[in-house]
Enzyme design. Structure first.
Site, PDB file in Angstrom:
ATOM      1  N   PHE B 118       0.866  -1.176   0.000  1.00  0.00           N
ATOM      2  CA  PHE B 118       0.000   0.000   0.000  1.00  0.00           C
ATOM      3  C   PHE B 118       0.897   1.218   0.000  1.00  0.00           C
ATOM      4  CE2 PHE B 118      -4.468   1.228   1.400  1.00  0.00           C
ATOM      5  CZ  PHE B 118      -5.074   0.463   0.433  1.00  0.00           C
ATOM      6  N   GLN B 232      -7.087  15.170   3.051  1.00  0.00           N
ATOM      7  CA  GLN B 232      -6.378  14.358   2.075  1.00  0.00           C
ATOM      8  C   GLN B 232      -7.170  14.208   0.785  1.00  0.00           C
ATOM      9  OE1 GLN B 232      -5.793   9.906   2.632  1.00  0.00           O
ATOM     10  NE2 GLN B 232      -3.731  10.709   2.746  1.00  0.00           N
ATOM     11  N   HIS B 234      -7.516  12.014  -2.473  1.00  0.00           N
ATOM     12  CA  HIS B 234      -7.125  10.717  -3.010  1.00  0.00           C
ATOM     13  C   HIS B 234      -6.864  10.902  -4.490  1.00  0.00           C
ATOM     14  CE1 HIS B 234      -7.164   6.511  -4.117  1.00  0.00           C
ATOM     15  NE2 HIS B 234      -7.139   6.195  -2.843  1.00  0.00           N
ATOM     16  N   LEU B 244     -14.513   6.651  -5.203  1.00  0.00           N
ATOM     17  CA  LEU B 244     -13.135   6.236  -5.109  1.00  0.00           C
ATOM     18  C   LEU B 244     -12.779   4.943  -5.823  1.00  0.00           C
ATOM     19  CD1 LEU B 244     -10.641   7.132  -3.328  1.00  0.00           C
ATOM     20  CD2 LEU B 244     -11.145   5.025  -2.154  1.00  0.00           C
ATOM     21  N   GLU B 247      -6.640   2.412  -3.749  1.00  0.00           N
ATOM     22  CA  GLU B 247      -5.225   2.253  -3.953  1.00  0.00           C
ATOM     23  C   GLU B 247      -4.879   0.794  -4.244  1.00  0.00           C
ATOM     24  OE1 GLU B 247      -3.546   5.128  -1.472  1.00  0.00           O
ATOM     25  OE2 GLU B 247      -2.066   3.696  -0.771  1.00  0.00           O
ATOM     26  N   ARG B 278      -0.109   9.290  -0.860  1.00  0.00           N
ATOM     27  CA  ARG B 278      -1.260   9.914  -1.506  1.00  0.00           C
ATOM     28  C   ARG B 278      -1.086  11.369  -1.877  1.00  0.00           C
ATOM     29  NH1 ARG B 278      -6.028   7.127   1.766  1.00  0.00           N
ATOM     30  NH2 ARG B 278      -5.696   5.169   0.679  1.00  0.00           N
ATOM     31  N   HIS B 346     -10.976  13.118   0.280  1.00  0.00           N
ATOM     32  CA  HIS B 346     -11.167  11.744   0.684  1.00  0.00           C
ATOM     33  C   HIS B 346     -11.154  11.516   2.186  1.00  0.00           C
ATOM     34  CE1 HIS B 346     -10.913   7.474   0.488  1.00  0.00           C
ATOM     35  NE2 HIS B 346      -9.703   7.425   0.998  1.00  0.00           N
ATOM     36  N   ARG B 381      -2.285  11.111   5.980  1.00  0.00           N
ATOM     37  CA  ARG B 381      -2.529   9.754   6.452  1.00  0.00           C
ATOM     38  C   ARG B 381      -2.067   8.745   5.420  1.00  0.00           C
ATOM     39  NH1 ARG B 381      -7.102   5.894   5.388  1.00  0.00           N
ATOM     40  NH2 ARG B 381      -7.615   7.303   3.705  1.00  0.00           N
TER      41      ARG B 381
HETATM   42  C1  LIG Z   1     -14.087   5.451  -0.259  1.00  0.00           C
HETATM   43  C2  LIG Z   1     -13.215   5.314   0.948  1.00  0.00           C
HETATM   44  C3  LIG Z   1     -12.295   4.290   1.016  1.00  0.00           C
HETATM   45  C4  LIG Z   1     -11.486   4.147   2.141  1.00  0.00           C
HETATM   46  N1  LIG Z   1     -10.574   3.127   2.173  1.00  0.00           N
HETATM   47  C5  LIG Z   1      -9.798   2.974   3.272  1.00  0.00           C
HETATM   48  C6  LIG Z   1      -8.847   1.905   3.348  1.00  0.00           C
HETATM   49  O1  LIG Z   1      -8.710   1.121   2.424  1.00  0.00           O
HETATM   50  N2  LIG Z   1      -8.117   1.773   4.453  1.00  0.00           N
HETATM   51  C7  LIG Z   1      -8.255   2.627   5.521  1.00  0.00           C
HETATM   52  O2  LIG Z   1      -7.568   2.433   6.509  1.00  0.00           O
HETATM   53  N3  LIG Z   1      -9.141   3.644   5.483  1.00  0.00           N
HETATM   54  C8  LIG Z   1      -9.923   3.833   4.391  1.00  0.00           C
HETATM   55  N4  LIG Z   1     -10.814   4.878   4.348  1.00  0.00           N
HETATM   56  C9  LIG Z   1     -11.005   5.714   5.519  1.00  0.00           C
HETATM   57  C10 LIG Z   1     -11.855   5.003   6.543  1.00  0.00           C
HETATM   58  O3  LIG Z   1     -12.827   4.217   5.922  1.00  0.00           O
HETATM   59  C11 LIG Z   1     -12.590   5.959   7.455  1.00  0.00           C
HETATM   60  O4  LIG Z   1     -11.699   6.899   7.939  1.00  0.00           O
HETATM   61  C12 LIG Z   1     -13.177   5.229   8.642  1.00  0.00           C
HETATM   62  O5  LIG Z   1     -13.967   4.164   8.226  1.00  0.00           O
HETATM   63  C13 LIG Z   1     -13.974   6.139   9.535  1.00  0.00           C
HETATM   64  O6  LIG Z   1     -14.603   5.358  10.535  1.00  0.00           O
HETATM   65  P1  LIG Z   1     -15.360   6.011  11.734  1.00  0.00           P
HETATM   66  O7  LIG Z   1     -15.825   4.923  12.609  1.00  0.00           O
HETATM   67  O8  LIG Z   1     -14.515   7.071  12.320  1.00  0.00           O
HETATM   68  O9  LIG Z   1     -16.590   6.760  11.059  1.00  0.00           O
HETATM   69  P2  LIG Z   1     -17.761   6.254  10.080  1.00  0.00           P
HETATM   70  O10 LIG Z   1     -17.626   4.864   9.654  1.00  0.00           O
HETATM   71  O11 LIG Z   1     -17.902   7.307   9.052  1.00  0.00           O
HETATM   72  O12 LIG Z   1     -19.034   6.279  11.027  1.00  0.00           O
HETATM   73  C14 LIG Z   1     -19.607   7.462  11.470  1.00  0.00           C
HETATM   74  C15 LIG Z   1     -20.840   7.113  12.258  1.00  0.00           C
HETATM   75  O13 LIG Z   1     -21.338   8.269  12.898  1.00  0.00           O
HETATM   76  C16 LIG Z   1     -22.713   8.366  12.712  1.00  0.00           C
HETATM   77  N5  LIG Z   1     -23.084   9.777  12.732  1.00  0.00           N
HETATM   78  C17 LIG Z   1     -22.531  10.785  12.026  1.00  0.00           C
HETATM   79  N6  LIG Z   1     -23.161  11.932  12.299  1.00  0.00           N
HETATM   80  C18 LIG Z   1     -24.117  11.643  13.198  1.00  0.00           C
HETATM   81  C19 LIG Z   1     -25.109  12.410  13.872  1.00  0.00           C
HETATM   82  N7  LIG Z   1     -25.265  13.726  13.662  1.00  0.00           N
HETATM   83  N8  LIG Z   1     -25.925  11.775  14.730  1.00  0.00           N
HETATM   84  C20 LIG Z   1     -25.829  10.448  14.948  1.00  0.00           C
HETATM   85  N9  LIG Z   1     -24.904   9.684  14.343  1.00  0.00           N
HETATM   86  C21 LIG Z   1     -24.062  10.280  13.488  1.00  0.00           C
HETATM   87  C22 LIG Z   1     -22.977   7.694  11.395  1.00  0.00           C
HETATM   88  O14 LIG Z   1     -24.296   7.229  11.360  1.00  0.00           O
HETATM   89  C23 LIG Z   1     -21.986   6.565  11.437  1.00  0.00           C
HETATM   90  O15 LIG Z   1     -22.542   5.471  12.096  1.00  0.00           O
HETATM   91  C24 LIG Z   1     -11.617   5.045   3.222  1.00  0.00           C
HETATM   92  C25 LIG Z   1     -12.544   6.072   3.143  1.00  0.00           C
HETATM   93  C26 LIG Z   1     -13.318   6.241   2.004  1.00  0.00           C
HETATM   94  C27 LIG Z   1     -14.225   7.410   1.910  1.00  0.00           C
END
Ligand SMILES: Cc1cc2nc3c(=O)[nH]c(=O)nc-3n(C[C@H](O)[C@H](O)[C@H](O)COP(=O)(O)OP(=O)(O)OC[C@H]3O[C@@H](n4cnc5c(N)ncnc54)[C@H](O)[C@@H]3O)c2cc1C
Ligand code: SF4
Ligand code: SF4
Ligand code: FES
Lengths: 344, 567
Positions: B118, B232, B234, B244, B247, B278, B346, B381
């Site tokens: 990666f 960031q 992408h 997206l 990678e 990135r 991203h 990141r």
């Molecule tokens: C397309 C894409 C591909 C990616 N690929 C990778 C990868 O290969 N490897 C890697 O390490 N990272 C990757 N990332 C980054 C990574 O996926 C995210 O940073 C990570 O999943 C975020 O997780 P989280 O638990 O912080 O938030 P999230 O999974 O975004 O969860 C947020 C939660 O908060 C809740 N929420 C938000 N606002 C409110 C509100 N006002 N009231 C109540 N609930 C709320 C939502 O319902 C949700 O349940 C990628 C990101 C994207 C966009």
């Protein structure tokens, strides 16, 4: 959102979206609203709905989140078929539309309606809990994180496809049994149950199965294949259902159930009455030959184990039953021969 | 409602891990998880590529120390080194833990967890499950939470913290199904609401709801944000939608080509080529486009990501989702044709300022995952480090809150406060006369950010960005909510999300304007070099008397001295 103009040379078409409307606060029954907008090739149903919401009627309600076909939020019925709005191309739907230029958008079936295109997902989650759709690891919690289970590529492939499920409930909406019996386990839950059961890390295979063979469980499925045909991730859901049934039969000694008694009745039905139910076989959609090739091997296996395939909910004679019976007999013979030669 | 010991806002990877760990730490606690979407819909499901951990399955000589170094270097030395130590040392354990709980990782020939190369990593240490890694991790965590009977409030939209003096009383949220505003009095609150990169709207890979709600709530409550200017980009978003292409596609051997058919990365990162970090790859693409070597299309200029030489089998078995997406959203089958791509917003490195135990400055309030900023990613990141971040720090948040809940007393949230909150959110329904459309404001916000606070930044551009945001905030006061019903009012929800994005956009632009250097994802044309003497520090942005106010915080150093970052 503005739809990018002049992006394609094909031009635009005027499309009427006939949207199912129901707001429990004010409406005593549902109705449809028509919205006509210009749509060019490459635009999805979701983008069109977003456009309608932003520019014409802000009260049209639907769920959407990832807009990339991965979160499972946006499934709805488009011209009668449950699918993801965000991956469904408007022009593709138009090409198959019965009424030219009109696309009908409705909420999923078989789940309680909340408003417009939004249905309640809680019943589905409830079933996932009821049928223990999780791995209960053989690794005690205190020892977790120290070493990996070694899992062969072969085992991984057994559940790889099933883990594609995004719980969009399209299959739930299409299931023929659920329409009559809301308590039925549901195809997605059967799929998940199977995925857990073939995982060697899981320790509650037997308990899960015991629940699945009760009423409203795996034996209630009619093999209509509608779930598999509508799965937005093209998951072979029926393989999972067959797999669970084989498991159930294997352990029948331990858990004799009403389901397997139904199954006995089914055999009698085919052998004596020579009748078969339409819903049991996907002849209508897949043709006789396909049905025979895909379903009979499983039935044969069961017969050879002196066990029986699934029960019928309705009995009705079907076109093509003659060919079916002939082939059924031929294959029975064939498998018997096969078994004899194996024993030698 | 009976007061909670812990209210977790967010059901993504960070929120769910926090819930499990909190229950494990103290099973007697009364814990709730609120999420605006069903937890399994959270944006964690979109992560395709994988999660980093120095398991040494693929490269036997990989070590935690190498992972630490790669992360610090990748962050352009803005990450706190003690936090990175925690991140990388916990990695192998947490990946195995997930494996033990049932995550269906892809496997190597020797049946161990598969790993692949990666960007920015010295060894192939990214653990994956074909190209649905985030989805399978989220499923596993959700399943385990259901198994343990975690109490979920699904489709509840968090509105604000209720604050008395410098302490939180708990959370105020709207039940989407009924439209009621409800109180969640709580001893502790953990924010895990994900990132804010959706403020770039159409030029973003994020889900529609990645609007930085938790950050905006904390910001309005006076909690500082950290390093918000670091967003960031992408390198490979689909041309039309910003969605997206992981990678993983380059990890498996995909090429980036300009309109002359040249593998242009040879000029920017001769050694790592397409697998450079990135920020560098994104800048390279943007430069190719700016210098006229991109393809033209009505949807904008773009470049090619070519997978055709990898063959149908590999594409089908290892990159099925990518194939599906490019067929659905671009009409291109990558087996036959290159995929049209350009950089897309991203990931948000910045977030709610926390310490290594995820504590914020407000007692009893914690933040983890993309919504928090410890900081382990610094100015940039590394791919595969974010899933790791949400797991490791989600777990720490759950444990810390469970251990500390006893120190705090839940406040009371009065009916009057709830009523005022309801009046405020529904205000836009009455607006008479000339009104603004939320769709247009949202679109314009995305455009001005991409243009003025995008990959290449400069003082006059940023000034323009700041003015635009201020103007949009003014216009927002007249925004109209068209749906006046209580039940599942998605129109209202979108307007609330827009408000959150506008509040946060201000901090992003302010941080970017202040930081007169180039570091990681933050590139100033007018200050093209990293300036360690002046800017080797975190930016803090706090709301004081209704105004964004800048502050700073030192970077924690450790074994690694500042070095120039080259690949
Ligand atoms: C397309 C894409 C591909 C990616 N690929 C990778 C990868 O290969 N490897 C890697 O390490 N990272 C990757 N990332 C980054 C990574 O996926 C995210 O940073 C990570 O999943 C975020 O997780 P989280 O638990 O912080 O938030 P999230 O999974 O975004 O969860 C947020 C939660 O908060 C809740 N929420 C938000 N606002 C409110 C509100 N006002 N009231 C109540 N609930 C709320 C939502 O319902 C949700 O349940 C990628 C990101 C994207 C966009
Ligand atoms: S095959 Fe079974 S589960 Fe699938 S739709 Fe038909 S009845 Fe339902
Ligand atoms: S099995 Fe397919 S159709 Fe059914 S919920 Fe899962 S992804 Fe959707
Ligand atoms: S919006 Fe996520 S699947 Fe359609």
């Amino acid at each position: 959102m503005t739809l990018p103009a002049a992006q394609h040379t094909e031009g635009k078409k005027n499309v009427t979206f006939r949207v199912f409307r129901f707001n429990p606060q004010v409406d005593s029954k549902p109705y449809f609203d028509d919205y006509t907008i210009p749509v060019e090739r490459g635009i999805t149903v979701l983008r069109s709905l977003n456009y309608i919401k932003e520019h014409i009627d802000g009260s049209v309600s639907f769920r959407a989140f990832c807009q990339a076909g991965i979160c499972g939020s946006c499934s709805m019925r488009v011209n009668g078929l449950s699918q993801l709005a965000c991956t469904t191309q408007v022009w593709d739907v138009l090409a198959k539309s019965r009424e030219p230029g009109i696309i009908k958008v409705e909420p999923l079936r078989n789940l309680p309606l909340i408003k417009d295109l939004i249905v309640d997902m809680d019943p589905l989650v409830g079933k996932m809990v009821h049928y223990s759709n999780w791995i209960d690891s053989t690794m005690p919690e205190a020892k977790m994180g120290i070493k990996e289970f070694l899992i062969s590529e072969e085992e991984f492939l057994r559940y790889d496809k099933a883990t594609d499920c995004i719980l969009c409930a399209s299959c739930v909406s299409e299931c023929s049994i659920l329409r009559a019996n809301k308590e039925y386990v549901s195809p997605a839950v059967l799929l998940k149950s199977y995925r857990m059961s073939v995982d060697s890390r899981d320790s509650m295979h037997e308990q899960r199965l015991a629940e699945l063979v009760k009423d409203h469980g795996v034996w209630d499925c009619t093999h209509c294949y509608r779930c598999q045909e509508s799965c937005v991730k093209s998951i072979p859901i029926m393989d999972a259902i067959h797999g669970l049934r084989e498991d159930a039969i294997e352990s029948r000694g331990k858990h004799d159930t009403s389901g397997s008694k139904h199954a006995e009745a089914f055999m009698t039905d085919i052998e004596k009455k020579g009748k078969l139910i339409e819903a049991t076989l996907p002849i209508r959609t897949n043709g006789v030959v396909w049905t025979l090739q895909n379903l009979l091997p499983m039935a044969m296996k069961m017969i050879m184990k002196r066990r029986t395939p699934p029960p019928p909910p309705l009995v009705k004679s079907v076109k093509g039953i003659k060919i079916f019976r002939t082939m059924f007999r031929e294959m029975t013979e064939h498998v018997k021969q096969d078994q004899k030669s194996h024993k030698k | 409602m009976k007061p909670f010991d812990i209210v977790i806002v967010g059901g993504g990877g960070a929120g769910l891990y926090a819930a499990m760990e909190a229950m494990k730490t103290n099973p007697a606690l009364n814990i709730a998880v609120l999420s605006k979407v069903y937890p399994n819909r959270s944006h964690t499901s979109a992560a395709q590529g994988g999660a980093n951990a120095a398991l040494g399955n693929k490269a036997k000589d990989d070590t935690v120390e190498m992972h630490i170094f790669d992360t610090i270097k990748g962050s352009d030395y803005l990450a706190d080194q003690d936090a990175v130590d925690v991140l990388c040392s916990e990695a192998p354990k947490i990946i195995r833990e997930l494996e033990n709980m049932g995550t269906p990782w892809s496997r190597l020939e020797d049946s161990t967890i598969a790993q692949r190369p990666f960007g920015g990593a010295g060894r192939p240490r990214c653990c994956y499950c074909s190209d649905k890694t985030g989805h399978t991790i989220l499923q596993t965590l959700y399943e385990q939470c259901l198994r343990k009977g975690v109490l979920f409030f699904n489709e509840y939209f968090a509105l604000n913290l209720s604050v008395s003096g410098s302490c939180s009383n708990g959370l105020i949220a709207m039940n989407m199904k009924s439209g009621k505003v409800e109180a969640f009095p709580a001893k502790t609150v953990i924010f895990a609401t994900g990132g804010y990169a959706k403020m770039y709207w159409n030029r973003s890979s994020n889900a529609a709801g990645n609007t930085g709600d938790g950050q905006a709530i904390a910001y309005r409550a006076g909690i500082p944000m950290k390093d918000m200017e670091f967003v960031q980009f992408h390198p490979t978003g689909l041309r039309k939608s910003g969605l997206l292409v992981t990678e993983g596609a380059r990890g498996e051997g995909g090429y980036l080509l300009n309109k002359d058919g040249e593998r242009f990365m040879a000029r920017y990162a001769p050694e790592k080529m397409e697998l450079g970090p990135r920020d560098l790859v994104s800048r390279s693409l943007e430069t190719e486009i700016l210098q006229g070597r991109g393809f033209d299309s009505p949807a904008g200029k773009y470049l090619h990501l070519d997978l055709t030489h990898l063959g149908a089998d590999l594409i089908k078995s290892r990159l099925p989702q990518i194939r599906e997406m490019s067929m659905n959203f671009e009409g291109v089958d990558p087996i036959e044709e290159p995929i049209p791509v350009r950089p897309t917003a991203h990931y948000s490195m910045g977030g709610i300022d926390t310490d290594n135990q995820t504590r914020t400055v407000m007692g009893g309030v914690y933040a983890a995952g993309e919504c928090g900023c410890v900081s382990v990613h610094g100015a940039n990141r590394l791919g595969g480090n974010s899933l790791l971040d949400i797991l490791v720090f989600g777990r720490i948040a759950g444990r810390t809150a469970a251990e500390e809940a006893g120190r705090f007393t839940p406040g009371t949230i009065s009916e009057a406060e709830l009523h005022a909150q309801l009046q405020e959110v529904r205000g836009g329904m009455q607006s008479a006369g000339r009104y603004e459309r939320y769709g247009e404001l949202r679109e314009e916000l995305g455009q001005t950010l991409a243009l003025n606070v995008g990959i290449f930044r400069e003082s006059s551009l940023l000034q323009k960005g700041i003015e635009d945001i201020a103007e949009l905030k003014e216009r927002f006061k007249k925004v109209r909510i068209f749906d006046t019903s209580d039940v599942f009012n998605t129109n209202l929800m979108q307007v609330l999300e827009l408000k959150n994005m506008l509040d946060l956009a201000e901090t992003v632009a302010a941080g970017a304007f202040a930081r007169e250097e180039s570091r990681g994802s933050h590139t100033r044309i007018d200050f093209p070099v990293r300036d360690d003497a002046k800017w080797h520090k975190h930016t803090l942005t706090t709301l004081v008397n209704g105004k964004v106010t800048l502050g700073e915080k030192p970077v924690t150093m450790g074994r690694y001295e500042l070095q120039e970052r080259t690949y």
